[in-house]
Write a protein that holds these residues in place. Structure first.
Motif, PDB file in Angstrom:
ATOM      1  N   THR A 404      -7.150  10.342  -0.747  1.00 11.87           N
ATOM      2  CA  THR A 404      -6.508  10.267  -2.066  1.00 11.87           C
ATOM      3  C   THR A 404      -5.057   9.832  -1.960  1.00 11.87           C
ATOM      4  O   THR A 404      -4.552   9.128  -2.843  1.00 11.87           O
ATOM      5  N   LYS A 405      -4.385  10.225  -0.874  1.00 15.77           N
ATOM      6  CA  LYS A 405      -2.968   9.863  -0.749  1.00 15.77           C
ATOM      7  C   LYS A 405      -2.812   8.392  -0.344  1.00 15.77           C
ATOM      8  O   LYS A 405      -1.744   7.818  -0.535  1.00 15.77           O
ATOM      9  N   ARG A 406      -3.858   7.832   0.203  1.00 15.62           N
ATOM     10  CA  ARG A 406      -3.813   6.391   0.476  1.00 15.62           C
ATOM     11  C   ARG A 406      -3.813   5.611  -0.834  1.00 15.62           C
ATOM     12  O   ARG A 406      -3.038   4.668  -1.013  1.00 15.62           O
ATOM     13  N   THR A 407      -4.700   5.996  -1.769  1.00 20.39           N
ATOM     14  CA  THR A 407      -4.737   5.341  -3.076  1.00 20.39           C
ATOM     15  C   THR A 407      -3.381   5.447  -3.767  1.00 20.39           C
ATOM     16  O   THR A 407      -2.882   4.484  -4.352  1.00 20.39           O
ATOM     17  N   LYS A 408      -2.773   6.634  -3.669  1.00 19.80           N
ATOM     18  CA  LYS A 408      -1.455   6.838  -4.288  1.00 19.80           C
ATOM     19  C   LYS A 408      -0.401   5.954  -3.628  1.00 19.80           C
ATOM     20  O   LYS A 408       0.446   5.368  -4.304  1.00 19.80           O
ATOM     21  N   ALA A 409      -0.460   5.822  -2.297  1.00 17.14           N
ATOM     22  CA  ALA A 409       0.512   4.996  -1.576  1.00 17.14           C
ATOM     23  C   ALA A 409       0.390   3.525  -1.973  1.00 17.14           C
ATOM     24  O   ALA A 409       1.398   2.820  -2.123  1.00 17.14           O
ATOM     25  N   VAL A 410      -0.853   3.047  -2.141  1.00 18.10           N
ATOM     26  CA  VAL A 410      -1.066   1.652  -2.555  1.00 18.10           C
ATOM     27  C   VAL A 410      -0.506   1.432  -3.954  1.00 18.10           C
ATOM     28  O   VAL A 410       0.219   0.461  -4.213  1.00 18.10           O
ATOM     29  N   ALA A 411      -0.836   2.346  -4.877  1.00 18.90           N
ATOM     30  CA  ALA A 411      -0.357   2.213  -6.258  1.00 18.90           C
ATOM     31  C   ALA A 411       1.160   2.272  -6.319  1.00 18.90           C
ATOM     32  O   ALA A 411       1.793   1.543  -7.107  1.00 18.90           O
ATOM     33  N   LYS A 412       1.759   3.122  -5.509  1.00 16.71           N
ATOM     34  CA  LYS A 412       3.227   3.231  -5.504  1.00 16.71           C
ATOM     35  C   LYS A 412       3.866   1.953  -4.955  1.00 16.71           C
ATOM     36  O   LYS A 412       4.863   1.462  -5.497  1.00 16.71           O
TER      37      LYS A 412
END
Length: 774
Positions: A404-412
């Motif tokens: 989930t934190k990978r998805t957040k990192a990409v979006a950020k």
């Protein structure tokens, strides 16, 4: 030899010798020619955010048999620099190859040198011997052995009106080659044109000319998406609207000569087997079947689409396929079905010519992707599922395991990039692994851009096949006048059949191994829209997908793979390329909230002049191009000091990718003269500021020779040089600016120095002093 000819310019040579030989002695009409014809727009170069247009390719003379049929190019040269009349022939041959013109000529005013592009022979002829239009056309007909049907369609012009534009050069070639092949009896024709280069417009002109010439009478236009059919009917094919019907509800109307249809509607379903909708007409009812996006269903022998093609396949029926992505592999082959493409206009060529948008690529490496993820012993996921113990890599992320934190990192990263570059309203497509991934990415982008979401809830949207609300916004996403949706997540829906001209950012967060799919995705960004600020696009790659740019297949000819379409036992099963063995995947995905995911590094690459991706900065790129033009400092200084107009030389350097203006936007060097910037960048010379150069002029004592108004005028001109550069000092129009009004205007200022020649002499002395070698 006529000595006077030695001093004539190229323009004089054309006016006095070449044009009279063509239009007076050989009898060509001015209406049969184009002079100074630019057939490309000039490549757009992008480094950092600097955008420049390159030079257009321009033909001195282009001679036509008909407006739609060029016969010859002529390249002119001046006599002084080019004592041989053949000096421009190689250049002319290059133009002839581009334009697919059968005869190339060169002349310097002494004679013509001819290359016959069909036979490969050359000859030299006098100015009085240039062939007439009738002679040249007769030679061409005989050498090409044109049939009566081919001549009939050649004589049929393009459709033309105030509401249409003439074909670009490559479209003309595609149209001419296709109509000639079809009129000569070829039954399978494939046309390959990159996305954004006008395939549908080209198809319209082909259909129009074949119908008008009587070569074809009934046309079936097949596509697999309503949007493709509707766009074609209402836009490019609109001039034939009275002859067109769209097949709806499986009903076909024989009173119309042109039918637009979806494959799915004509093929029917399993219940229709044996009496499918396409069987309403006899197999020879249509004599031309146009297959839009022929890379898809037409290539598989057992597909529903091929059933339609196999049915409408009488002895006089032509199947004409169009695609941006020719394919020949284990999945099936449109090359085997149609044969070699009649013409290919590639993405690389479109970018080189300046008709398509170039791209820059930002490759982003995330800690999770570089290091991989291995669960702790006995670790369970967010839903309590025990996680299989192995190393998970980017190939697994969002497919078998969700970080989930990978998805957040990409979006950020995406959101920060858009904010940093003042690009938050740039239309962006994020390609995800699947629909579920696209939904999670949508949510993270919403959270990263909540300020704009509060203004308009459609700022971020998911557009996938299962999402009716998203699909309903597709037309707004395509509309250049609609700001929202702006950031769109998808999986497969937006790979083809969508025309978002203003799409400026494409994000790759999906494991893409298919070259066809990759080309289709890149094609979403290649359309130019200068009017709305779209001159290039950016690819942000989180999965290493951009490695496919280096694959020869990306912009090369398709490799031939033997495939027996008649064998219904062919399995068509395949493994995904690039995967290490087969993984038995289930529909269950592990969901893991840890570890934290960070950006380790990113690297920006640009397309060079050869279409290759290179990692460089604006300064490094400029330095390389300076040294490419001037290998040594002495050579540069020689040209600089010899140049009567320094600004013209600088303008010429810009055309060669020397982006000095963009570099000088840096506050630290904005007082530097471009001359010093070039010396410093390329030859490691200590630079001077413009202020220091002005002081050197004053120290030289040159200004002491001028008193009163003359001295004040020179001081004012030096101030203009300090603020705006050497161009203002060299341009007499600067004297009409408000700061010079007190001196009485341009004429009086010039007379202050004793007239035009004396004024120019003074300015040249000032320039020599500014750039003194001392």
């Amino acid at each position: 030899m006529n000595e006077n000819k030695m001093n004539l310019s190229e323009e004089d040579i054309k006016n006095r010798y070449i044009s009279p030989a063509i239009f007076e002695k050989a009898g060509w009409k001015k209406s049969d020619s184009l002079m100074e014809y630019s057939y490309t727009d000039g490549r757009i170069e992008v480094i950092d955010d600097a955008v420049k247009r390159g030079e257009q390719k321009r033909v001195d003379y282009l001679l036509f048999y008909k407006p739609n049929y060029p016969l010859a190019v002529i390249e002119a040269k001046d006599r002084k620099k080019h004592p041989s009349p053949a000096a421009g022939l190689q250049q002319g041959i290059g133009y002839a190859k581009d334009l697919k013109v059968p005869f190339a000529y060169a002349s310097n005013g002494d004679a013509f040198v001819e290359r016959d592009m069909i036979t490969g022979k050359e000859r030299t002829i006098s100015l009085d011997e240039f062939p007439t239009k009738t002679q040249l056309w007769k030679r061409y007909k005989e050498e090409k052995e044109l049939t009566p049907n081919q001549l009939k369609v050649i004589d049929e012009p393009y459709y033309s009106s105030r509401d249409t534009f003439p074909p670009r050069y490559y479209q003309s070639i595609a149209i001419n080659r296709t109509v000639e092949a079809i009129s000569n009896g070829r039954r399978r024709v494939l046309l390959v044109m990159a996305t954004g280069t006008g395939k549908t417009y080209t198809a319209f002109q082909i259909v129009y000319r074949l119908l008008k010439a009587g070569i074809k009478k009934r046309v079936l236009y097949l596509a697999d998406r309503n949007i493709l059919v509707d766009q074609a009917m209402t836009d490019d094919f609109n001039p034939l609207s009275k002859m067109i019907t769209k097949v709806q509800g499986g009903k076909m109307d024989s009173s119309y000569p042109i039918h637009f249809a979806l494959y799915q509607q004509l093929a029917g379903n399993d219940e229709d087997r044996g009496h499918e909708p396409y069987r309403q007409f006899k197999p020879d009812f249509f004599d031309l079947v146009v297959i839009d996006e022929a890379h898809r269903g037409s290539r598989k022998a057992d597909s529903q689409w091929r059933k339609i093609l196999d049915y409408f396949d009488g002895p006089n029926v032509t199947h004409f396929g169009m695609t941006a992505t020719p394919k020949n592999d284990k999945d099936g082959s449109n090359i085997d079905y149609f044969g070699e493409p009649i013409y290919t206009y590639s993405l690389k060529q479109g970018i080189q010519d300046g008709f398509l948008a170039p791209y820059k690529v930002i490759r982003v490496n995330l800690s999770s992707d570089v290091n991989g993820f291995r669960p702790r012993k006995g670790q369970v996921d967010k839903n309590g599922l025990p996680i299989l113990d192995r190393i998970y890599t980017s190939r697994d992320f969002d497919r078998t395991i969700v970080l989930t934190k990978r998805t957040k990192a990409v979006a950020k990263y995406i959101s920060d990039y858009l904010k940093k570059n003042d690009s938050r309203w740039d239309k962006t497509i994020v390609f995800c692994e699947d629909i579920e991934h696209a939904d999670r990415m949508r949510q993270e982008l919403v959270n990263q851009n909540s300020d704009l979401i509060a203004e308009n809830s459609n700022y971020v949207m998911k557009i996938t096949g299962d999402d009716k609300a998203g699909k309903n916004q597709l037309s707004n996403f395509e509309d250049v006048s609609s700001k929202v949706p702006t950031l769109v997540t998808t999986s497969k829906l937006l790979t083809t059949g969508v025309n978002v001209k203003t799409c400026k950012v494409i994000v790759l967060d999906s494991n893409i191994n298919s070259m066809t799919e990759f080309k289709q995705i890149i094609g979403r960004g290649t359309r130019l829209d200068i009017e709305h600020g779209k001159s290039y696009f950016t690819i942000i790659d989180f999965r290493g997908v951009s490695r496919l740019f280096a694959d020869p297949e990306f912009d090369g000819e398709p490799l031939s793979v033997a495939e027996n379409f008649g064998d219904s036992n062919n399995s068509n099963h395949h493994k995904v390329r690039g995967r290490s063995g087969e993984v038995n995947e289930t529909h269950v995905k592990y969901v893991v909230d840890k570890p934290d995911v960070k950006v380790i590094n990113n690297e920006t690459q640009y397309i060079d002049e050869n279409g290759k991706l290179v990692t460089t900065s604006l300064t490094d790129y400029t330095k390389k191009n300076i040294l490419g033009k001037y290998a040594t400092l002495d050579k540069f200084l020689e040209d600089w000091h010899k140049a009567k107009n320094k600004q013209e030389l600088l303008d010429e350097l810009e055309k060669h990718g020397i982006f000095y203006k963009e570099i000088m936007k840096n506050e630290k060097i904005k007082d530097m003269d471009p001359f010093d910037l070039i010396l410093h960048l390329a030859y490691n010379q200590k630079p001077l500021t413009k202020s220091e150069r002005i002081n050197n002029v004053k120290k030289s004592g040159l200004l002491e020779h001028y008193k009163g108004a003359a001295r004040e005028i020179l001081d004012a001109l030096l101030d203009k040089y300090k603020n705006d550069g050497i161009g203002d000092l060299e341009n007499r129009q600067v004297l009409s600016l408000p700061e010079f009004e007190k001196f009485g205007g341009t004429v009086k200022i010039i007379m202050t120095f004793g007239g035009k020649d004396k004024y120019e002499q003074t300015i040249n002395q000032i320039k020599d002093s500014i750039y003194s070698k001392e």
